[in-house]
Enzyme design. Structure first.
Site, PDB file in Angstrom:
ATOM      1  N   LYS A  77       0.167  42.971  56.526  1.00 16.03           N
ATOM      2  CA  LYS A  77       0.553  43.308  58.192  1.00 16.03           C
ATOM      3  C   LYS A  77       0.152  44.588  58.127  1.00 16.03           C
ATOM      4  O   LYS A  77       0.338  45.659  57.280  1.00 16.03           O
ATOM      5  CB  LYS A  77       2.094  43.137  58.205  1.00 16.03           C
ATOM      6  CG  LYS A  77       2.627  43.187  59.743  1.00 16.03           C
ATOM      7  CD  LYS A  77       3.914  42.967  59.817  1.00 16.03           C
ATOM      8  CE  LYS A  77       4.602  43.413  61.279  1.00 16.03           C
ATOM      9  NZ  LYS A  77       5.982  42.996  61.122  1.00 16.03           N
ATOM     10  N   SER A 152       7.379  40.108  64.826  1.00 16.81           N
ATOM     11  CA  SER A 152       5.971  40.846  65.036  1.00 16.81           C
ATOM     12  C   SER A 152       5.193  40.530  63.997  1.00 16.81           C
ATOM     13  O   SER A 152       4.076  40.765  64.409  1.00 16.81           O
ATOM     14  CB  SER A 152       6.393  42.125  65.106  1.00 16.81           C
ATOM     15  OG  SER A 152       7.024  42.477  63.742  1.00 16.81           O
ATOM     16  N   SER A 176      11.142  39.149  61.982  1.00 18.67           N
ATOM     17  CA  SER A 176       9.920  39.482  62.267  1.00 18.67           C
ATOM     18  C   SER A 176       9.005  38.473  61.100  1.00 18.67           C
ATOM     19  O   SER A 176       7.731  38.403  61.356  1.00 18.67           O
ATOM     20  CB  SER A 176       9.397  40.822  62.278  1.00 18.67           C
ATOM     21  OG  SER A 176       9.674  41.149  63.510  1.00 18.67           O
TER      22      SER A 176
END
Ligand SMILES: [Mg+2]
Ligand SMILES: [Zn+2]
Lengths: 491, 475, 96
Positions: A77, A152, A176
């Site tokens: 990420k 996210s 997330s």
């Protein structure tokens, strides 16, 4: 296009020289290059870094090094620092930021022989539940490109679900990792707070943040998790609680006490998801588990508590993004004050701005006690609920999300509606306990097959138990092994 | 203006840099004078993702100070974030301690016996350094950013500029002694904010106070307080009121001027730093710090006077600094004569250091070497004026005094045969004095000995000369 | 409680320029969220300690040992503006 083999098989193939050390990495980079764009999931490919880490791999293997992830490609990420590669956090203000250091989790992966192949899309500074808040482009759900992959960590979930990589790191502050794992039909772990070092994870809500792992199965996630877990002298909040050896196999469930929080059967939850939960309960019962319904009395306060705590901490954590020492600055202004105002106005998107303002308000003089301090007290009550529950049961089982993946634009007009997407996940972050979302088959909506996710929550440091129970539940829904239609149709 | 019925009230906030090897929350060196931004890392430059970890030694030093001023040491404490934007603060917040300082209370006692109470002392991190010399922009160096600070806050117990000066002097002596801080204002390792107000003598309430900044020496603190108190009195006596302000001291003009009004008090949004777990300080650690405390200056001075018979002056000078005390004790142990060691250090060595404005380190004379020099004088190998010359030659290089003595031809001549010749010549050249001496007039010896010293270029051993003289005159 | 003036003052504290046209909208959005989180006011939290660190042990220290700093170029290469090996920032006069 087929899924990658399970991680242990990949590692065995590389170690026994049945395939070249770069075999899976090259294949993963090819897939990412071909499909990453369609999914809006990739912010950058890290080819140079991958080459640099691959180069010594043969020699390391020949030298007898124990490399539990030898040759395994992994996506990261883009709010986790990888030295020399851009780490944007999905934000304009860090658009060109190249950290001078590796996050501890990344360092440990590379030490274990894994190879970083991509940085994945996310909601700006991990603030969001759909990966529509990325400053660059929204990410898509491989099961239905009109839908969000969750957020996210939507980019990481999307590339694993689409079999572009076998595994990825994400981060959680309020759900997330688990929520996108559920939306895309893969396994996603939010570890115990303090289990994985946060060093190099760009902070959002420091007392909630944890780096989490995505993989197709609980067993694969367990392998990755075992590598990154454990005390790090660079993170004072990382725990020296011993890391048990990875036990990535399903277990005998006889006598396992499974708690079902009644919140999981709330009518606000999609009926088809509730039905899948009930069916799973029955399977567990049949396997000898003891099912107990219980309640977390303060669970309904998780979202308001979460939004105060997370935004308050974020307002301070994001102060360093000011365009003075790193990141992007606006054109020169007449004085220092205006430079700050402009750098940050230009650098942050609407949701980040909204949360910084909310958090600044919660900490400001005259409001601190009523908001931040009160929320931190409610947090104690919530943690107490979990402790009380784990005196009665070994794990909790419930849905990960109230609905399957929603469509792009469906919730963007009302921030509060978006916040409620985390209603079932934020509690674990507030209490600091681990939780694992696992795929539990699919439902059909508007002609699309959409994954269903269930989550297991356990007491602190119980990751291994969650992986093993998770592996058992995965086996109840074997059709879930299928790849998304988007992937099946590809060469 | 009548100032006699007014009282000045002063409180001081002193920031001292702690003498650790590394910064408060990262492993970068805590050092002064390195090229800009060379002592920085992801943590102290506030890189996204970097995290702080507390320096253990900073706690020990803060506790050492706490013991010395008889403060209460916190059994449980934490760090908080103080949020504000400034270019020398790359994280956008300073890690500090708001409501649970490492020490509370305590006092510093002045010569008069008056105790100045301390409110608290807390740990925090220093900010970087901003330079304003360039036109149009400022420049930031983050080498200083993250150096551990102890902020020592006094109660408003000081009643005059002179008391403030003495308080600072004593605080500095103490901190240097404890090796907690160098307290070098020129290098910024001690910085001081001053709160000044005035009130009518006997008034119960304090007046409105102003905060003074830009104070670069203890003398400027003293002068600034005096000037600011006068300004307050003048304003009030002419019917005006003092407003809470932050004011800058102008050392050249000898006056303070407005920097900003205080009514817009800053909202720092303090909250507990989630990156740093609490510190529960064990009794055992507190005790260990107490046990391993350096001897305090006053106790050491008393010991020097009692055990070594040193004068007030010598003992006072030798306790100014732990490194000096330690040096003195080493020299005196090595030469076995504390009084001589004290003399040589406080008069001769300090004289040389003062001329060059340098410290012990630059003097570079190992204790053993100075002890040897003292030994050479005591054994009669060299007289005192020659030894002074040798000391000058040793300065800065620490060379062997005996070697230097020989090289410079400063060894004392005690060899009888050589000296007899000179004494004979002296008697021949001064028949009158020789005659007087035979008559028992002791005073006459001066001329003879003077002649001998001149002839021997000051190297004749006076004891041997006297012996020879006595023998020759008896014959 | 959240009104336009509060939005302006909070935005100033956070150093984010908000276009005047955006202020009313933001005030409404924030007021909506604050109204929602205000449900916590109904809870009795008397005597409940704030939970600041989950699972945290206490007493985590570094030993006072020097670790290498970064090469100055690695740090300065990240600076949006530099002046030699200094960060270059707009003129600092008094407070920012
Ligand atoms: Mg301070
Ligand atoms: Zn550093």
């Amino acid at each position: 296009m087929n899924a990658f083999p399970p991680v242990p098989e990949m590692v065995a193939a590389v170690r026994s020289k049945r395939v070249a050390p770069d075999h899976f990495v090259t294949e993963s980079l090819r897939r990412l290059e071909q499909h990453g764009g369609t999914l809006g999931a990739v912010l950058s490919l890290t080819k140079e870094r991958a080459q640099a880490d691959l180069a010594p791999l043969s020699a390391r293997l020949a030298g007898g090094e124990d490399l539990p992830l030898a040759g395994v490609p992994i996506a990261i990420k883009d709010n986790i620092c990888v030295r020399g590669t851009t780490t944007t956090c999905g934000s304009r203000i860090l658009e060109s930021y190249r950290p001078p250091y590796d996050a501890t989790a990344v360092e440990r992966l590379v030490r274990a022989g894994a190879v970083i192949v991509a940085k994945t899309n996310l909601d700006e500074f991990a603030m969001g539940s759909s990966t529509e808040n990325s400053a660059f482009f929204p990410a898509k759900n491989p099961w239905d490109l009109a839908r969000v992959p969750g957020g996210s960590s939507g980019g990481s979930a999307s590339v694993v679900a689409a079999a572009l990589v076998p595994a990825a790191l994400g981060s959680e502050t309020g759900g997330s990792v688990r929520q996108p794992a559920a939306f895309t039909g893969i396994a996603g772990l939010k570890p115990t707070y303090g289990r994985v070092s946060r060093y190099g994870l760009v902070a959002f809500g420091s007392s909630l943040d944890q780096i989490g792992t995505f993989a197709r199965t609980a067993a694969d996630a367990a392998l990755i998790h075992a590598v990154i877990a454990g005390r790090d002298p660079r993170d004072a909040t990382s725990s020296d609680h011993p890391v048990e050896p990875n036990q990535a196999r399903s277990m005998d469930l006889k006598g396992l006490r499974v708690g079902i929080p009644k919140e999981g059967h709330d009518s606000a939850i999609d009926a088809r998801i509730r039905a899948r939960l009930s069916a799973t309960q029955e399977r567990l019962l049949a396997a000898g588990a003891v099912i107990r319904e219980l309640s977390l009395p303060h669970a309904k306060y998780a979202i308001p508590t979460y939004y105060i705590v997370a935004t308050a901490e974020a307002s301070s954590n994001l102060a360093r993004h000011d365009g003075m020492h790193c990141g992007v600055a606006a054109p020169p202004e007449k004085d220092l004050l205006h430079q700050y105002l402009r750098n940050r106005a230009q650098g942050f998107g609407a949701e980040v701005t909204r949360r910084i303002l909310l958090g600044t308000f919660c900490l400001s003089s005259g409001y601190y006690d009523a908001y931040y301090e009160r929320a931190m007290r409610v947090r104690s009550l919530l943690a107490r609920d979990y402790r009380a529950a784990f005196e009665q049961v070994d794990v909790l089982l419930g849905p990960t999300t109230p609905t399957p993946a929603f469509k792009h634009g469906e919730k963007t007009s009302d921030p509060l509606q978006m916040y409620l997407a985390d209603v079932l996940t934020a509690g674990a972050n507030l209490a600091g306990v681990p939780a694992l979302s696992i795929r539990a088959g699919h439902l059909t909506e508007g002609g699309s097959e959409l994954p269903i996710g269930l989550q297991l929550t356990g007491p602190a440091w119980s990751e291994n138990l969650l992986f093993r129970v998770g592996a058992a539940i995965e086996s109840y829904w074997p059709e879930a092994d299928r790849l998304p239609p988007f992937v099946r149709s590809q060469a | 203006m009548n100032t006699t019925n007014w009282e000045t009230v002063v409180g001081l906030e002193v920031h001292v840099q702690l003498k650790t090897k590394t910064k408060m929350f990262c492993g970068c060196a805590n050092a002064y004078g390195a090229p800009p931004n060379t002592l920085t890392c992801p943590v102290c430059t506030g890189q996204p993702g970097a995290l702080p970890v507390a320096n253990r030694q900073a706690f020990s030093l803060a506790m050492r100070f706490g013991h010395a001023v008889e403060a209460t040491i916190a059994r449980s404490t934490k760090f908080d974030r103080k949020n504000y934007f400034y270019p020398d603060l790359p994280k956008g917040y300073q890690i500090s301690q708001s409501d649970q300082p490492i020490t509370s209370g305590g006092h510093v006692v002045l010569e008069s016996g008056k105790a100045i109470n301390l409110v608290r002392a807390h740990l925090e991190e220093d900010a970087g350094k901003t330079f304003h010399e360039s036109p149009g922009f400022s420049e930031v160096d983050l080498n200083r950013c993250g150096i551990p600070l102890l902020e020592i806050v006094s109660a408003p117990d000081l009643r005059s500029p002179e008391e403030a000066y003495e308080y600072l002097t004593r605080l500095k002596l103490l901190l240097r002694h404890l090796e907690v801080s160098d307290c070098d204002m020129e290098k910024g390792s001690l910085r001081c904010d001053v709160n000044v107000s005035v009130r009518k003598l006997g008034a119960a309430q304090f007046g409105t106070r102003c905060e003074l900044k830009n104070l670069n020496s203890f003398k400027s603190v003293e002068r600034a307080i005096a000037a600011e108190a006068l300004r307050h009195i003048a304003v009030i006596e002419s019917g005006g009121t003092i407003e809470a302000e932050t004011r800058l001291w102008d050392d050249e003009k000898g006056e303070t001027r407005l920097m900003r009004k205080k009514e817009t008090s800053q909202d720092y949004r303090y909250f507990p730093d989630p990156d740093l777990p609490r510190h529960e300080i064990a009794e055992a650690w507190i005790d260990e710090v107490r046990r391993t405390m350096p001897e305090l200056p006053e106790a050491r001075r008393a010991r020097y006077k009692r055990d070594f018979g040193l004068s007030d002056y010598d003992s006072g000078v030798l306790v100014q600094d732990t490194s000096i005390s330690r040096y003195f004790e080493e020299v005196s142990a090595a030469c076995g004569d504390p009084k001589a060691a004290a003399n040589w250090i406080s008069a001769d060595l300090f004289g040389l250091m003062n001329v060059k404005n340098e410290g012990l380190l630059a003097a570079n004379i190992p204790a053993g070497r100075l002890a040897e020099l003292i030994g050479l004088v005591k054994s009669g190998s060299m007289n005192v004026p020659s030894a002074r010359k040798v000391l000058g030659a040793m300065y800065g290089n620490g060379r062997d005094p005996k070697e230097l003595m020989n090289e410079l031809g400063l060894g004392q001549v005690s060899d009888r045969d050589g000296l007899i010749e000179i004494v004979k010549r002296a008697l021949a050249a001064n028949p009158k004095a020789a005659e007087d001496m035979k008559q028992g007039k002791g005073k006459a010896a001066g001329a003879i000995v003077g002649f001998v010293m001149k002839e021997s270029k000051g190297r004749a051993n006076p004891a041997v000369v006297n012996e020879i003289l006595a023998e020759l005159l008896q014959d | 409680m959240i009104d336009e003036n509060l939005v302006r003052s909070v935005a100033h504290l956070a150093r984010i320029a908000i276009p005047e046209a955006r202020v009313p909208g933001l005030a409404k959005e924030l007021a909506h969220i604050v109204e929602y989180v205000d449900q916590l006011a109904a809870l009795d939290v008397q005597g409940v300690a704030p939970l600041t660190h989950t699972n945290a042990g206490a007493n985590v220290y570094r030993e006072d040992e020097v670790a290498p700093s970064l090469p100055v170029e690695a740090v300065m290469a990240l600076a949006p503006a530099r002046s030699g090996n200094f960060y270059r920032v707009p003129k600092v006069i008094g407070d920012a």
